[in-house]
Design a protein around this motif. Structure first.
Motif, PDB file in Angstrom:
ATOM      1  N   ALA A 100      -5.853  -7.057  -9.015  1.00 58.60           N
ATOM      2  CA  ALA A 100      -4.534  -7.265  -9.613  1.00 58.60           C
ATOM      3  C   ALA A 100      -3.623  -6.050  -9.505  1.00 58.60           C
ATOM      4  O   ALA A 100      -2.401  -6.189  -9.436  1.00 58.60           O
ATOM      5  N   SER A 101      -4.208  -4.862  -9.496  1.00 60.20           N
ATOM      6  CA  SER A 101      -3.408  -3.642  -9.578  1.00 60.20           C
ATOM      7  C   SER A 101      -3.173  -2.998  -8.223  1.00 60.20           C
ATOM      8  O   SER A 101      -4.119  -2.723  -7.485  1.00 60.20           O
ATOM      9  N   GLN A 102      -1.915  -2.723  -7.927  1.00 61.69           N
ATOM     10  CA  GLN A 102      -1.556  -1.879  -6.780  1.00 61.69           C
ATOM     11  C   GLN A 102      -1.426  -0.464  -7.318  1.00 61.69           C
ATOM     12  O   GLN A 102      -0.345   0.019  -7.599  1.00 61.69           O
ATOM     13  N   GLN A 103      -2.545   0.194  -7.465  1.00 59.21           N
ATOM     14  CA  GLN A 103      -2.634   1.451  -8.193  1.00 59.21           C
ATOM     15  C   GLN A 103      -1.612   2.478  -7.725  1.00 59.21           C
ATOM     16  O   GLN A 103      -1.400   2.668  -6.528  1.00 59.21           O
ATOM     17  N   SER A 104      -0.967   3.093  -8.698  1.00 56.32           N
ATOM     18  CA  SER A 104       0.033   4.157  -8.515  1.00 56.32           C
ATOM     19  C   SER A 104       1.418   3.634  -8.133  1.00 56.32           C
ATOM     20  O   SER A 104       2.361   4.425  -8.024  1.00 56.32           O
TER      21      SER A 104
END
Length: 212
Positions: A136-140
């Motif tokens: 789920a996360s597109q980190q940064s």
């Protein structure tokens, strides 16, 4: 009380030559075991320091997921800031802040990407919600509000109600192969015990005591 007046005396234990091991990994594992058995929160938490292309250092906390004579392993999103900086400059520093034990470990080395098989093996061992969070996360990357992230997470959770969650190709691990490891033990009157292991070209570890 002024910040400059905050201090405490160290002296729980000492570190001397008789406690050292020929190579640093055995000593590290002993100290890690001590920390885990002491019940200190997040004993595997470590700082990972990287440097950007323009020379700006950056630090963050991640969790150690494996340690062997081959190095120290952590996992992340390959699109994250840390991963992007490691792609440009693989030199990295790790730091274990075991303050409740009056101990620190500092590691300098080079980061290498883990293999796809290693990434898959660890990813599939994680709790399902952790797997979904990685998807789920597109980190940064910037995000307008938290609700957008939670919606993405909920949609993925509904999509993968059963069956195996695919290992994302943008997620994986790094193994930090060290060439220098320092063990720091707090001492009375700030006379700390510090021993530094340096890897020689011969493949042997050389040990020296450092002034506090």
């Amino acid at each position: 009380m002024a910040i400059s007046d905050i201090r405490r005396q160290y002296g729980l234990r000492t570190l001397d030559e008789s406690q050292l091991t020929a190579e640093p990994f055995a000593l590290f594992e002993r100290w890690l075991k001590d920390t885990i058995e002491a019940g200190i929160p997040d004993p595997t938490a470590m700082t990972v320091a990287t440097v950007s292309a323009d020379g700006q250092p950056s630090q963050r906390i991640v969790l150690l997921k494996d340690v062997t004579a081959d190095g120290f392993v952590f996992y992340t999103n390959y699109g994250s800031r840390k991963a992007q900086e490691l792609a440009e400059n693989p030199k990295v520093s790790l730091h274990f802040p075991w303050f409740f034990m009056e101990r620190q470990v500092r590691i300098c080395g080079t980061a290498h990407k883990m293999s796809m098989a290693e990434n898959a093996r660890y990813f599939l061992s994680r709790p399902k919600d952790s797997q979904l969070a990685a998807l789920a996360s597109q980190q940064s990357k910037p995000i307008a509000k938290r609700e957008l992230l939670m919606t993405q997470f909920s949609q993925l959770k509904a999509k993968f109600t059963s069956g195996e969650i695919p290992v994302p190709d943008f997620w994986g691990g790094f193994r930090v192969v060290p060439h220098q490891i320092e063990f720091w033990q707090g001492g009375e009157n700030r006379l700390h015990d510090r021993f530094e292991y340096n890897l020689a070209e011969s493949g042997e570890w050389q040990i020296q005591r450092l002034m506090p």
